[in-house]
Motif scaffolding. Structure first.
Motif, PDB file in Angstrom:
ATOM      1  N   ALA A 155     -13.342   4.847  -1.223  1.00 45.05           N
ATOM      2  CA  ALA A 155     -13.867   6.070  -0.799  1.00 45.05           C
ATOM      3  C   ALA A 155     -12.480   6.601  -0.302  1.00 45.05           C
ATOM      4  O   ALA A 155     -12.590   8.131  -0.188  1.00 45.05           O
ATOM      5  N   ASN A 156     -11.373   5.380  -0.052  1.00 46.64           N
ATOM      6  CA  ASN A 156     -10.063   6.206   0.728  1.00 46.64           C
ATOM      7  C   ASN A 156      -9.397   7.220  -0.614  1.00 46.64           C
ATOM      8  O   ASN A 156      -9.007   8.161  -0.106  1.00 46.64           O
ATOM      9  N   ALA A 157      -9.401   6.828  -1.093  1.00 43.20           N
ATOM     10  CA  ALA A 157      -9.183   7.778  -2.477  1.00 43.20           C
ATOM     11  C   ALA A 157      -9.480   8.791  -2.967  1.00 43.20           C
ATOM     12  O   ALA A 157      -8.994   9.857  -3.124  1.00 43.20           O
ATOM     13  N   ILE A 158     -10.865   8.875  -3.084  1.00 42.59           N
ATOM     14  CA  ILE A 158     -11.708  10.064  -2.995  1.00 42.59           C
ATOM     15  C   ILE A 158     -11.252  11.136  -2.124  1.00 42.59           C
ATOM     16  O   ILE A 158     -11.475  11.940  -1.736  1.00 42.59           O
ATOM     17  N   GLY A 159     -11.417  10.659  -0.658  1.00 41.39           N
ATOM     18  CA  GLY A 159     -11.337  11.270   0.599  1.00 41.39           C
ATOM     19  C   GLY A 159      -9.892  11.975   0.210  1.00 41.39           C
ATOM     20  O   GLY A 159      -9.483  13.095   0.454  1.00 41.39           O
ATOM     21  N   VAL A 160      -8.780  11.014  -0.453  1.00 45.31           N
ATOM     22  CA  VAL A 160      -7.675  11.954  -0.652  1.00 45.31           C
ATOM     23  C   VAL A 160      -7.318  12.817  -1.424  1.00 45.31           C
ATOM     24  O   VAL A 160      -6.932  13.918  -1.456  1.00 45.31           O
ATOM     25  N   LEU A 161      -8.135  12.879  -2.768  1.00 45.32           N
ATOM     26  CA  LEU A 161      -8.074  13.730  -3.322  1.00 45.32           C
ATOM     27  C   LEU A 161      -9.452  14.855  -3.492  1.00 45.32           C
ATOM     28  O   LEU A 161      -8.717  15.969  -3.203  1.00 45.32           O
ATOM     29  N   GLY A 167       0.736  -0.744  -0.341  1.00 45.54           N
ATOM     30  CA  GLY A 167      -0.358  -0.403  -0.202  1.00 45.54           C
ATOM     31  C   GLY A 167       1.016   1.305   0.001  1.00 45.54           C
ATOM     32  O   GLY A 167       1.778   0.987   0.774  1.00 45.54           O
ATOM     33  N   SER A 168       0.366   2.347  -0.753  1.00 41.73           N
ATOM     34  CA  SER A 168       1.528   3.430  -0.884  1.00 41.73           C
ATOM     35  C   SER A 168       0.125   4.735  -1.362  1.00 41.73           C
ATOM     36  O   SER A 168      -0.099   4.631  -2.123  1.00 41.73           O
ATOM     37  N   LEU A 169       0.891   6.192  -1.097  1.00 31.49           N
ATOM     38  CA  LEU A 169       0.002   7.236  -1.950  1.00 31.49           C
ATOM     39  C   LEU A 169       0.889   7.789  -2.474  1.00 31.49           C
ATOM     40  O   LEU A 169       1.940   8.024  -2.117  1.00 31.49           O
ATOM     41  N   TRP A 212      -6.337   2.535  -7.224  1.00 34.72           N
ATOM     42  CA  TRP A 212      -7.559   3.708  -7.631  1.00 34.72           C
ATOM     43  C   TRP A 212      -5.820   5.099  -8.451  1.00 34.72           C
ATOM     44  O   TRP A 212      -4.829   4.973  -7.489  1.00 34.72           O
ATOM     45  N   GLU A 213      -6.320   5.717  -9.285  1.00 32.26           N
ATOM     46  CA  GLU A 213      -6.191   6.720  -9.456  1.00 32.26           C
ATOM     47  C   GLU A 213      -7.222   7.697 -10.055  1.00 32.26           C
ATOM     48  O   GLU A 213      -8.022   7.741 -10.103  1.00 32.26           O
ATOM     49  N   ALA A 214      -6.519   8.959  -9.485  1.00 33.71           N
ATOM     50  CA  ALA A 214      -7.555   9.224  -9.612  1.00 33.71           C
ATOM     51  C   ALA A 214      -7.644  11.477  -9.218  1.00 33.71           C
ATOM     52  O   ALA A 214      -5.719  11.315  -9.288  1.00 33.71           O
ATOM     53  N   GLY A 215      -7.643  11.918 -10.409  1.00 31.72           N
ATOM     54  CA  GLY A 215      -7.188  13.503 -10.287  1.00 31.72           C
ATOM     55  C   GLY A 215      -8.826  14.705 -10.479  1.00 31.72           C
ATOM     56  O   GLY A 215     -10.009  14.523 -10.432  1.00 31.72           O
ATOM     57  N   ALA A 216      -8.267  15.849 -10.335  1.00 31.92           N
ATOM     58  CA  ALA A 216      -9.020  17.192  -9.996  1.00 31.92           C
ATOM     59  C   ALA A 216      -8.458  17.970 -10.796  1.00 31.92           C
ATOM     60  O   ALA A 216      -6.962  18.401  -9.890  1.00 31.92           O
ATOM     61  N   LEU A 217      -9.104  19.077 -10.505  1.00 33.54           N
ATOM     62  CA  LEU A 217      -8.370  19.549 -11.997  1.00 33.54           C
ATOM     63  C   LEU A 217      -8.872  21.556 -11.028  1.00 33.54           C
ATOM     64  O   LEU A 217     -10.128  21.159 -10.808  1.00 33.54           O
ATOM     65  N   THR A 248      -2.870   5.098  -5.652  1.00 30.98           N
ATOM     66  CA  THR A 248      -3.174   4.824  -4.195  1.00 30.98           C
ATOM     67  C   THR A 248      -3.324   2.898  -4.142  1.00 30.98           C
ATOM     68  O   THR A 248      -4.612   2.066  -4.410  1.00 30.98           O
ATOM     69  N   PRO A 249      -2.281   2.412  -4.678  1.00 30.30           N
ATOM     70  CA  PRO A 249      -2.819   1.159  -4.667  1.00 30.30           C
ATOM     71  C   PRO A 249      -2.761   0.353  -3.580  1.00 30.30           C
ATOM     72  O   PRO A 249      -3.017   0.742  -2.802  1.00 30.30           O
ATOM     73  N   LYS A 250      -4.080  -0.763  -3.733  1.00 31.34           N
ATOM     74  CA  LYS A 250      -4.213  -1.719  -2.669  1.00 31.34           C
ATOM     75  C   LYS A 250      -4.687  -0.357  -0.997  1.00 31.34           C
ATOM     76  O   LYS A 250      -4.822  -0.564  -0.248  1.00 31.34           O
ATOM     77  N   THR A 251      -5.796   0.310  -1.932  1.00 26.22           N
ATOM     78  CA  THR A 251      -6.675   0.823  -0.833  1.00 26.22           C
ATOM     79  C   THR A 251      -7.964   0.694  -1.678  1.00 26.22           C
ATOM     80  O   THR A 251      -8.703   0.783  -2.625  1.00 26.22           O
ATOM     81  N   SER A 252      -9.472   1.697  -0.239  1.00 29.01           N
ATOM     82  CA  SER A 252     -10.343   1.542  -1.325  1.00 29.01           C
ATOM     83  C   SER A 252     -10.689   2.779  -1.958  1.00 29.01           C
ATOM     84  O   SER A 252     -10.097   3.519  -1.901  1.00 29.01           O
TER      85      SER A 252
END
Length: 154
Positions: A141-147, A80-82, A120-125, A135-139
């Motif tokens: 919901a957590n990826a969206i929270g980080v983003l 797991g990482s970010l 997940w990969e997530a991005g925002a402009l 964020t490999p190996k995460t949920s």
């Protein structure tokens, strides 16, 4: 006398070139140079622990020259990482052809999430900047929270 000066001048110039090349080669090496302190400071240890369920430590990453980024790894060495990168808006691209690609509302002008590497990969402009996280190996919901958190700080 001119013959002696010319080889000396060539040797001095060669030495200067090598010292400049050596300096350039060390720029960006090592965790402190590779991670951007500004990006690393955007997330607290408590936030990271709440998302990943474990203590996280700084990793080492190589940025694109136009990006600022940071990587966190589990302190216990588990998986797991970010990785988070802040880039100029012109580098924002949505991987629309990715299997499972979805747009996200309410995060900047545009945002997306797509499955990647078991996570997940997530991005925002947002304005003149964009944030991209992996964020490999995460949920999801957590990826969206980080983003959301990072997009709120750029």
């Amino acid at each position: 006398m001119t013959q002696i000066r010319r080889p000396l001048r060539v040797a001095i110039l060669a030495g200067l070139c090598l010292s400049v090349l050596g300096s350039v080669a060390t720029i960006g090496s090592g965790p402190a140079a590779a991670n951007s302190p500004a990006v690393c400071a955007m997330l607290s240890p408590n936030q990271l622990h709440s998302w990943f369920g474990k203590a996280m430590k700084l990793g080492s990453m190589s940025d694109m020259p136009q990006a600022q980024g940071c990587q966190w790894l589990p302190a216990d060495g588990s998986t797991g990482s970010l990785t988070a990168q802040i880039v100029p808006a012109r580098y924002y691209t949505e991987p629309k052809l990715g299997d499972g690609f979805k747009t996200l509302a309410g995060i900047g002008e545009k945002a997306y999430i797509v499955p990647s590497l078991g996570g997940w990969e997530a991005g925002a402009l947002k304005g003149s900047k964009a944030v991209v996280i992996r964020t490999p190996k995460t949920s999801r919901a957590n990826a969206i929270g980080v983003l959301k958190t990072l997009a709120g700080k750029i």
